[in-house]
Design a protein around this motif. Structure first.
Motif, PDB file in Angstrom:
ATOM      1  N   ASN A  54       1.362  -1.365   0.230  1.00 20.24           N
ATOM      2  CA  ASN A  54       0.481  -0.064  -0.226  1.00 20.24           C
ATOM      3  C   ASN A  54       0.979   1.242  -0.139  1.00 20.24           C
ATOM      4  O   ASN A  54       0.407   2.452  -0.815  1.00 20.24           O
ATOM      5  N   ARG A  55       2.026   0.994   0.741  1.00 17.54           N
ATOM      6  CA  ARG A  55       3.147   2.088   0.803  1.00 17.54           C
ATOM      7  C   ARG A  55       3.441   3.144  -0.419  1.00 17.54           C
ATOM      8  O   ARG A  55       4.051   3.693  -0.915  1.00 17.54           O
ATOM      9  N   LYS A  56       4.341   1.606  -1.546  1.00 17.74           N
ATOM     10  CA  LYS A  56       4.432   1.649  -2.379  1.00 17.74           C
ATOM     11  C   LYS A  56       3.518   2.121  -3.885  1.00 17.74           C
ATOM     12  O   LYS A  56       4.123   2.923  -4.534  1.00 17.74           O
ATOM     13  N   PHE A  57       2.647   1.402  -3.854  1.00 19.21           N
ATOM     14  CA  PHE A  57       1.844   2.501  -4.499  1.00 19.21           C
ATOM     15  C   PHE A  57       1.165   3.679  -3.892  1.00 19.21           C
ATOM     16  O   PHE A  57       1.096   4.590  -5.004  1.00 19.21           O
ATOM     17  N   LEU A  58       1.164   4.437  -2.561  1.00 21.87           N
ATOM     18  CA  LEU A  58       1.169   5.573  -2.517  1.00 21.87           C
ATOM     19  C   LEU A  58       2.356   6.417  -2.830  1.00 21.87           C
ATOM     20  O   LEU A  58       2.482   7.818  -3.976  1.00 21.87           O
ATOM     21  N   GLN A  59       3.376   6.178  -3.420  1.00 16.29           N
ATOM     22  CA  GLN A  59       4.608   6.669  -4.036  1.00 16.29           C
ATOM     23  C   GLN A  59       4.607   6.610  -4.932  1.00 16.29           C
ATOM     24  O   GLN A  59       5.183   7.638  -5.941  1.00 16.29           O
ATOM     25  N   ARG A  60       4.244   5.353  -5.792  1.00 15.90           N
ATOM     26  CA  ARG A  60       4.223   5.371  -7.448  1.00 15.90           C
ATOM     27  C   ARG A  60       2.949   5.831  -7.515  1.00 15.90           C
ATOM     28  O   ARG A  60       2.869   7.085  -8.575  1.00 15.90           O
ATOM     29  N   GLY A  61       1.841   6.048  -7.348  1.00 14.59           N
ATOM     30  CA  GLY A  61       0.394   7.356  -7.279  1.00 14.59           C
ATOM     31  C   GLY A  61       0.651   8.718  -7.293  1.00 14.59           C
ATOM     32  O   GLY A  61       0.636   9.454  -8.119  1.00 14.59           O
ATOM     33  N   VAL A  62       2.394   9.173  -6.238  1.00 19.52           N
ATOM     34  CA  VAL A  62       2.701  10.544  -5.800  1.00 19.52           C
ATOM     35  C   VAL A  62       3.572  11.049  -7.344  1.00 19.52           C
ATOM     36  O   VAL A  62       2.998  11.738  -7.933  1.00 19.52           O
TER      37      VAL A  62
END
Length: 263
Positions: A54-62
């Protein structure tokens, strides 16, 4: 500011922000939180993997939103500042990026404000997602965020703590109305399946019971927005180079508000 009663960060009750911090390897947690996570992990062995993906998704999303030209972000339900925070990741690429963290836990918000005191482009406010106007109209947020320009509204792993009684779809709609064309909603949500249902049983005894939802119900949050490719998919596989990533029962996606930017 939210008109709701403040959340009391009790030491004798597991707290979802502290539990998430523990799952990510942070330091802001208590024995009661660790015990709750350990119980949940016995039920759902890959719970820690879910949190990290979930945290990695946040980073890719940003990163994706920045590639679209978004320079300001509102991270709602951000929890305790832990590893690779939104502002750190965004400002590494763009030092002028502005980030506002929102949390309804006064201890979490105060801790974030203390850590961010020396960062002029980042702020933290205490407000409740169930009171969207209390966020949108918050004076401290509006010192940092220009609603006439594209904004990235981040709701990562937070809407499954909003029960149907509190009108989660109306909440997201209110933000969509406030956002300028070209703005984005970056969202992830627990998918209803046996794993997340087992975890939700533990969260029931914490300060914010979890409500996993079906794929169709999660997709409704993007109504009125253009869902970008690859659509609503497991967070571990959203715009990831490796296709071998293990699918986790957290779905994520990005929706863009159509129309020409007002900025």
């Amino acid at each position: 500011m939210s008109s709701r009663q403040p959340v009391i960060c009790r030491a004798d009750q597991a707290n979802v922000a502290r539990m998430y911090d523990y799952l990510l390897g942070g330091k802001n947690h208590l024995p009661v939180d660790r015990e709750a996570v350990q119980e949940a992990t016995r039920r759902v062995p890959n719970l820690r993997l879910m949190a990290k993906e979930n945290r990695k998704f946040l980073q890719r999303g940003v990163r994706y939103l920045q590639n679209l030209g978004v320079q300001q972000f509102i991270d709602i339900g951000a929890g305790f500042p832990t590893q690779d925070n939104t502002h750190e990741f965004a400002q590494k690429r763009d030092p002028d990026a502005r980030v506002v963290y929102v949390d309804n836990d006064p201890v979490v918000a105060a801790h974030a404000r203390a850590l961010l005191a020396d960062n002029d482009n980042t702020a933290a406010i205490e407000a409740d997602l169930r009171d969207p106007d209390g966020i949108i109209d918050h004076p401290e947020l509006n010192k940092m965020i220009d609603w006439d320009k594209p904004v990235g509204v981040i709701m990562v792993a937070v809407l499954h703590f909003i029960t149907d009684r509190d009108g989660p779809y109306g909440i997201v709609t209110r933000f969509r109305w406030a956002m300028a064309p070209g703005s984005c909603l970056l969202l992830s949500h627990a998918k209803a399946n046996p794993e997340t249902e087992h975890a939700a049983e533990v969260w029931e005894r914490a300060n914010a019971p979890g409500v996993p939802r079906t794929v169709e119900d999660i997709a409704r949050f993007f109504d009125g927005l253009q869902l970008v490719q690859p659509g609503l998919v497991p967070v571990s596989r959203w715009r990831r180079r490796s296709e071998r990533a293990q699918a986790v029962p957290f779905l994520g996606g990005v929706g863009v508000k159509p129309g020409a930017s007002r900025g």
